[in-house]
Structures are given as C-alpha cells and as structure tokens.
Scaffold this motif. Sequence first.
Motif, mmCIF file in Angstrom:
data_model
loop_
_atom_site.group_PDB
_atom_site.id
_atom_site.type_symbol
_atom_site.label_atom_id
_atom_site.label_comp_id
_atom_site.label_asym_id
_atom_site.label_seq_id
_atom_site.Cartn_x
_atom_site.Cartn_y
_atom_site.Cartn_z
ATOM 1 N N UNK A 234 -17.135 33.855 2.389
ATOM 2 C CA UNK A 234 -18.012 34.998 2.146
ATOM 3 C C UNK A 234 -17.811 35.545 0.733
ATOM 4 N N UNK A 235 -16.577 35.519 0.254
ATOM 5 C CA UNK A 235 -16.297 35.954 -1.115
ATOM 6 C C UNK A 235 -16.998 35.050 -2.123
ATOM 7 N N UNK A 236 -16.939 33.733 -1.863
ATOM 8 C CA UNK A 236 -17.651 32.767 -2.705
ATOM 9 C C UNK A 236 -19.151 33.050 -2.675
ATOM 10 N N UNK A 237 -19.680 33.343 -1.481
ATOM 11 C CA UNK A 237 -21.108 33.651 -1.352
ATOM 12 C C UNK A 237 -21.477 34.894 -2.156
ATOM 13 N N UNK A 238 -20.610 35.912 -2.114
ATOM 14 C CA UNK A 238 -20.874 37.138 -2.866
ATOM 15 C C UNK A 238 -20.887 36.869 -4.368
ATOM 16 N N UNK A 239 -19.974 36.026 -4.837
ATOM 17 C CA UNK A 239 -19.929 35.688 -6.263
ATOM 18 C C UNK A 239 -21.163 34.877 -6.656
#
Length: 300
Positions: A234-239
């Motif tokens: 999810x962090x990767x998706x946010x970035x």
Amino acid sequence: MDIFLQQMVNGLTIGSLYALVALGYTMVYGVMRLINFAHGDLVAFSAFVGLSVYGSLFSEGTTSLLAVVSVFLLSALVVAFVGVLLERLAYRPLRTAPRLSAVVSALGAGLVIQNSVMLIWGPNMKIFPTDFFPSTLWSIGGIVITFTQVMILSLSSVLMVGLYFFINQTKIGTAIRAVAIDQDAAKLMGINVNRIVMIIFIIGSALGAVAGLFIGAYYRGITFDMGWMYGLNAFVAAIMGGIGNIPGAMLGGLLLGLFNAMITGYISTQWAETFTFVLLIVILVFRPTGILGEKVAEKV
C-alpha cells in the motif's frame, strides 16, 4: 481473453484493498508529512479484532447483514481508537522533533502492535469463517465473480468516492486541506490542528480496518505479521500515485493490484514483488512525485 478478464477482476479486487490502506498513509503524510509505518499493523490488527467480534457475538454459520455490519462497525471503532491512541502517544510528542525521530517511533509502534497481536491471538494462522460472506458466485462467460469480490469492489468504491467528496466538499475537509498546506496559518484562522490530526487518524484507521476485514474474508488465512506485507504494498501504491494525494492513492492502489494480478497470472507469483518495485522505479524515473503528484516549490 477469459484469463485476462479474470485477472482484471482479481486485480481490481486486490487493488481496492491496497487503495484503502494507501489512503491511510497518504492522509497522514498529507497533513503531518509523516509516514505512519504502523498503519499496516493496524490493518492486521483489525482482521483479528473482526474475527473475535464475529466469534463472540454470532454463532457459527450465521450469515446476515446484521452480523456483517456489526463486525465492520465495531472493528472500525476499535481500530480507530487505537489509531488515535497511537497518534497521542507515539507521534504528537515528536511533532516538532526531527523527522527521523518520528520514523523510528512509527517503526517501534508497529512492532508493538504486531507483537501485541501475536501475544493475544497466538503466532499461528487464524482462519476466517467461510460463512462471513455468502458463498454465492456468478459465472459470466468464462469469468467467475464471487460475492466477496462484489462486496470489496462496491464498498471500497463507495468509501473512496465518499472520502474524496468529504475532503473537497465539507467544512471539516476544508480544514484538513488548510492544515495540510500550512499548520501555523491554519491555527491563526482558528482551526484546531490537534483535532484535525485526530480526525485523519480516525478516518485512516477506520479505512484500514475495513481493508483488514476484507483481506480476512477474501484470503481466509490471517497471521499476526501480515500487516508488513500489505502495508508495504500500500505504501508503494501511495508513492506511485503521489503520496499526499487522495486520488493518487486510489489510482496507485488499483494500478498496483492490476499489475500484480497480471504478473501472477502470466509470469509467476514469486516474481510479482520484484516486478512491483521495477514498476515503482520506472514511474519515479519519469514522475518523481508520482503519477498525480504535484511539484512543490522549496521554501527558502
């Protein structure tokens, strides 16, 4: 073509989960410029809370709208409370400290939550009941869509669209955007910054709680350490979408889910994580602020 369309459905389902979790990251970062690394562990915590609530209030074999709504509401309330407690104890005392201190505090808080889940529910995998959602499925051509997938796609869409309009069309949403731009100026305008920060933690944690319950219902098996994997994705998706940007978090989550589904379906499950970070690098090379991220002028 049937395989492609089936992977599209699977990818959108997984992407919706990533998007819900990514919204928690992007809201906190947008207001506080802080990466809440404990957010993924809150997602795992919510799955265990939901399982316990379901087992305590309803007998095995109970599948009803009342049961599902009760589990979602109670789990969201518990996780939102823990999210507020997390902000008060781990982040608020360090609000004016160097950012590295807040990052270390976030990592430590995540470990505390993860190990608390292990101590309360044990280190072994827990299995969500098969009757949490009806086992109905529909076959359209060569595509199979389950009731759980329909629930994930529909409720996630409603929550994401609702959050977007809440942030852009309400008085509280205006206050959140003002605090995100300049906290000191927001204070001068009479906005209670601490209250706004508490609200974003409540919203972000509640969205994470919904995602955690959907993960349990969709994959069935839940473990105390699964929050790290879902939190990282999810962090990767946010970035990818542009961290701090709400539509960007939604787009990044859906894009990552579709990409992972295609890699899993056509190449290999083992290579999915590798190609995920390759995609992230490629996007950041051409769009350093993410797909929908905006360039911010550096203050001198």
